[in-house]
Each structure stands twice: as structure tokens, then as C-alpha cells.
Design a protein around this motif. Structure first.
Motif, PDB file in Angstrom:
ATOM      1  N   ASP A 176      85.293  91.919 -36.452  1.00 52.67           N
ATOM      2  CA  ASP A 176      86.642  92.207 -35.976  1.00 52.67           C
ATOM      3  C   ASP A 176      86.921  93.702 -35.976  1.00 52.67           C
ATOM      4  O   ASP A 176      87.545  94.221 -35.051  1.00 52.67           O
ATOM      5  CB  ASP A 176      87.683  91.489 -36.837  1.00 52.67           C
ATOM      6  CG  ASP A 176      87.799  90.024 -36.489  1.00 52.67           C
ATOM      7  OD1 ASP A 176      87.274  89.627 -35.424  1.00 52.67           O
ATOM      8  OD2 ASP A 176      88.414  89.278 -37.262  1.00 52.67           O
ATOM      9  N   GLY A 177      86.461  94.399 -36.989  1.00 51.89           N
ATOM     10  CA  GLY A 177      86.665  95.844 -37.050  1.00 51.89           C
ATOM     11  C   GLY A 177      85.967  96.556 -35.913  1.00 51.89           C
ATOM     12  O   GLY A 177      86.519  97.465 -35.287  1.00 51.89           O
ATOM     13  N   ARG A 178      84.747  96.127 -35.623  1.00 52.22           N
ATOM     14  CA  ARG A 178      84.003  96.734 -34.514  1.00 52.22           C
ATOM     15  C   ARG A 178      84.691  96.479 -33.192  1.00 52.22           C
ATOM     16  O   ARG A 178      84.806  97.373 -32.358  1.00 52.22           O
ATOM     17  CB  ARG A 178      82.587  96.172 -34.465  1.00 52.22           C
ATOM     18  CG  ARG A 178      81.717  96.623 -35.592  1.00 52.22           C
ATOM     19  CD  ARG A 178      80.341  96.050 -35.443  1.00 52.22           C
ATOM     20  NE  ARG A 178      79.569  96.214 -36.655  1.00 52.22           N
ATOM     21  CZ  ARG A 178      78.417  95.630 -36.871  1.00 52.22           C
ATOM     22  NH1 ARG A 178      77.899  94.846 -35.960  1.00 52.22           N
ATOM     23  NH2 ARG A 178      77.763  95.832 -38.000  1.00 52.22           N
ATOM     24  N   VAL A 179      85.129  95.258 -32.984  1.00 47.78           N
ATOM     25  CA  VAL A 179      85.788  94.911 -31.732  1.00 47.78           C
ATOM     26  C   VAL A 179      87.073  95.708 -31.568  1.00 47.78           C
ATOM     27  O   VAL A 179      87.354  96.238 -30.487  1.00 47.78           O
ATOM     28  CB  VAL A 179      86.059  93.389 -31.667  1.00 47.78           C
ATOM     29  CG1 VAL A 179      86.978  93.040 -30.517  1.00 47.78           C
ATOM     30  CG2 VAL A 179      84.753  92.630 -31.557  1.00 47.78           C
ATOM     31  N   SER A 180      87.856  95.836 -32.625  1.00 53.48           N
ATOM     32  CA  SER A 180      89.112  96.582 -32.501  1.00 53.48           C
ATOM     33  C   SER A 180      88.844  98.059 -32.241  1.00 53.48           C
ATOM     34  O   SER A 180      89.563  98.702 -31.471  1.00 53.48           O
ATOM     35  CB  SER A 180      89.980  96.402 -33.743  1.00 53.48           C
ATOM     36  OG  SER A 180      89.334  96.953 -34.868  1.00 53.48           O
ATOM     37  N   SER A 219      90.064 100.038 -28.917  1.00 51.32           N
ATOM     38  CA  SER A 219      90.800 101.287 -29.017  1.00 51.32           C
ATOM     39  C   SER A 219      90.124 102.377 -28.191  1.00 51.32           C
ATOM     40  O   SER A 219      90.784 103.121 -27.447  1.00 51.32           O
ATOM     41  CB  SER A 219      90.898 101.714 -30.482  1.00 51.32           C
ATOM     42  OG  SER A 219      91.418 103.008 -30.584  1.00 51.32           O
ATOM     43  N   GLU A 220      88.819 102.473 -28.303  1.00 52.74           N
ATOM     44  CA  GLU A 220      88.064 103.459 -27.536  1.00 52.74           C
ATOM     45  C   GLU A 220      88.211 103.208 -26.041  1.00 52.74           C
ATOM     46  O   GLU A 220      88.378 104.140 -25.252  1.00 52.74           O
ATOM     47  CB  GLU A 220      86.589 103.376 -27.928  1.00 52.74           C
ATOM     48  CG  GLU A 220      85.935 104.705 -28.151  1.00 52.74           C
ATOM     49  CD  GLU A 220      84.527 104.520 -28.675  1.00 52.74           C
ATOM     50  OE1 GLU A 220      83.595 104.710 -27.878  1.00 52.74           O
ATOM     51  OE2 GLU A 220      84.379 104.189 -29.865  1.00 52.74           O
ATOM     52  N   ASN A 221      88.176 101.942 -25.670  1.00 48.00           N
ATOM     53  CA  ASN A 221      88.322 101.565 -24.273  1.00 48.00           C
ATOM     54  C   ASN A 221      89.695 101.983 -23.739  1.00 48.00           C
ATOM     55  O   ASN A 221      89.798 102.538 -22.648  1.00 48.00           O
ATOM     56  CB  ASN A 221      88.129 100.056 -24.126  1.00 48.00           C
ATOM     57  CG  ASN A 221      88.115  99.608 -22.686  1.00 48.00           C
ATOM     58  OD1 ASN A 221      87.912 100.404 -21.775  1.00 48.00           O
ATOM     59  ND2 ASN A 221      88.323  98.321 -22.475  1.00 48.00           N
ATOM     60  N   SER A 222      90.740 101.755 -24.504  1.00 50.52           N
ATOM     61  CA  SER A 222      92.076 102.125 -24.038  1.00 50.52           C
ATOM     62  C   SER A 222      92.226 103.645 -23.950  1.00 50.52           C
ATOM     63  O   SER A 222      92.879 104.158 -23.041  1.00 50.52           O
ATOM     64  CB  SER A 222      93.156 101.529 -24.947  1.00 50.52           C
ATOM     65  OG  SER A 222      93.052 102.076 -26.235  1.00 50.52           O
ATOM     66  N   GLN A 223      91.588 104.382 -24.870  1.00 49.34           N
ATOM     67  CA  GLN A 223      91.631 105.845 -24.796  1.00 49.34           C
ATOM     68  C   GLN A 223      90.912 106.345 -23.545  1.00 49.34           C
ATOM     69  O   GLN A 223      91.408 107.249 -22.858  1.00 49.34           O
ATOM     70  CB  GLN A 223      90.999 106.465 -26.042  1.00 49.34           C
ATOM     71  CG  GLN A 223      91.819 106.284 -27.292  1.00 49.34           C
ATOM     72  CD  GLN A 223      91.078 106.750 -28.544  1.00 49.34           C
ATOM     73  OE1 GLN A 223      89.909 107.121 -28.486  1.00 49.34           O
ATOM     74  NE2 GLN A 223      91.753 106.722 -29.679  1.00 49.34           N
ATOM     75  N   LEU A 224      89.769 105.749 -23.245  1.00 53.17           N
ATOM     76  CA  LEU A 224      89.038 106.143 -22.048  1.00 53.17           C
ATOM     77  C   LEU A 224      89.821 105.799 -20.782  1.00 53.17           C
ATOM     78  O   LEU A 224      89.845 106.574 -19.827  1.00 53.17           O
ATOM     79  CB  LEU A 224      87.656 105.483 -22.020  1.00 53.17           C
ATOM     80  CG  LEU A 224      86.655 106.022 -23.026  1.00 53.17           C
ATOM     81  CD1 LEU A 224      85.394 105.165 -23.021  1.00 53.17           C
ATOM     82  CD2 LEU A 224      86.319 107.468 -22.747  1.00 53.17           C
TER      83      LEU A 224
END
Length: 135
Positions: A57-61, A65-70
Motif C-alpha cells: 500500500d505504501g508503494r502504491v500510494s 503521488s508521483e504520478n499526480s505530480q508528473l
């Protein structure tokens, strides 16, 4: 055959003789089947909890987050491109702000998705420069 082996075989036979009528009895199976099914259901409900505790779950979140920043950065670049396309007076290319890279930046630069995104940004920038030169 030794005396101990004979006793063990007799006990096994007597155990089977005791269990056989119960195993053949349908009333026992009416009790056992729901118990077995409920045990399987309990095990299946525990599997997601085990996966959750393993850190997925931590990895997915973090990836989300990285995806939304990109995505936000791509939207920002697209808006800059559209502004550049609308204003023919500004022919001087603007330099992007310097990017500060730490240990995460080098790991991010090795990511194939990030490399593809960087390639697309460079291609887009080249198209803008070519478009500005034709005007």
C-alpha cells in the motif's frame, strides 16, 4: 513383524473402524462442509490483510503521488506551450527553472516512464521552436 508394529496396526484399524461410520454419515458432512467453507472464507479474508502489511500500500500510494505530480508538471508545460503558441511577439525561448535533484532525482531519471516523458517534452519543445521559426 514385531509386537509394537502389530499393536500400531491394530490401533489404526480400530481407529478406522471407529471413524468409518461417522464419515459415511451425512449428518456429519452437513456439519463439516460449512465449517470447511467458513475456514476457507476466513483464510481468503486474511490474504488482503497480509498483502497490506507487506508494504504494498505504501508503494502504491507513493507511485500515485508521483504520478499526480508528473501529471501536474505536464499540464503546466502544456499551458506554457499554448501561451508560447499564442504570443508571436515573444520569439526568445524561455529557459525553464533549474531542477534540483537529490537522491530521488537520479532514481527518477532512470525510470523508463520518466525517460519517455522527458523525450516527449523535448520533442514538444522542438516542435514549438520549429513553429516559431515558420511564423
Amino acid at each position: 513383524m514385531s509386537h509394537a508394529k502389530r499393536i500400531v496396526k491394530q490401533q489404526e484399524r480400530s481407529l478406522w473402524n471407529l471413524m468409518r461410520p461417522m464419515l459415511c454419515d451425512r449428518r456429519i458432512w452437513r456439519i463439516m462442509v460449512p465449517m470447511i467453507v467458513s475456514g476457507i472464507v476466513v483464510l481468503l479474508t486474511m490474504v488482503p490483510a497480509l498483502a497490506q502489511s507487506s508494504g504494498l500500500d505504501g508503494r502504491v500510494s507513493r507511485l500515485e503521488s508521483e504520478n499526480s505530480q508528473l501529471r501536474a508538471r505536464v499540464n503546466q508545460l502544456e499551458s506554457q506551450v499554448s501561451r508560447l503558441g499564442r504570443s508571436p511577439a515573444s520569439r526568445t525561448p524561455q529557459t525553464p527553472p533549474p531542477v534540483v535533484r537529490g537522491t530521488e532525482g537520479s532514481a527518477l531519471a532512470e525510470d523508463p516512464v520518466f525517460q519517455r516523458l522527458a523525450t516527449l517534452v523535448i520533442e514538444l519543445r522542438e516542435r514549438i521552436v520549429a513553429l516559431e521559426q515558420t511564423q
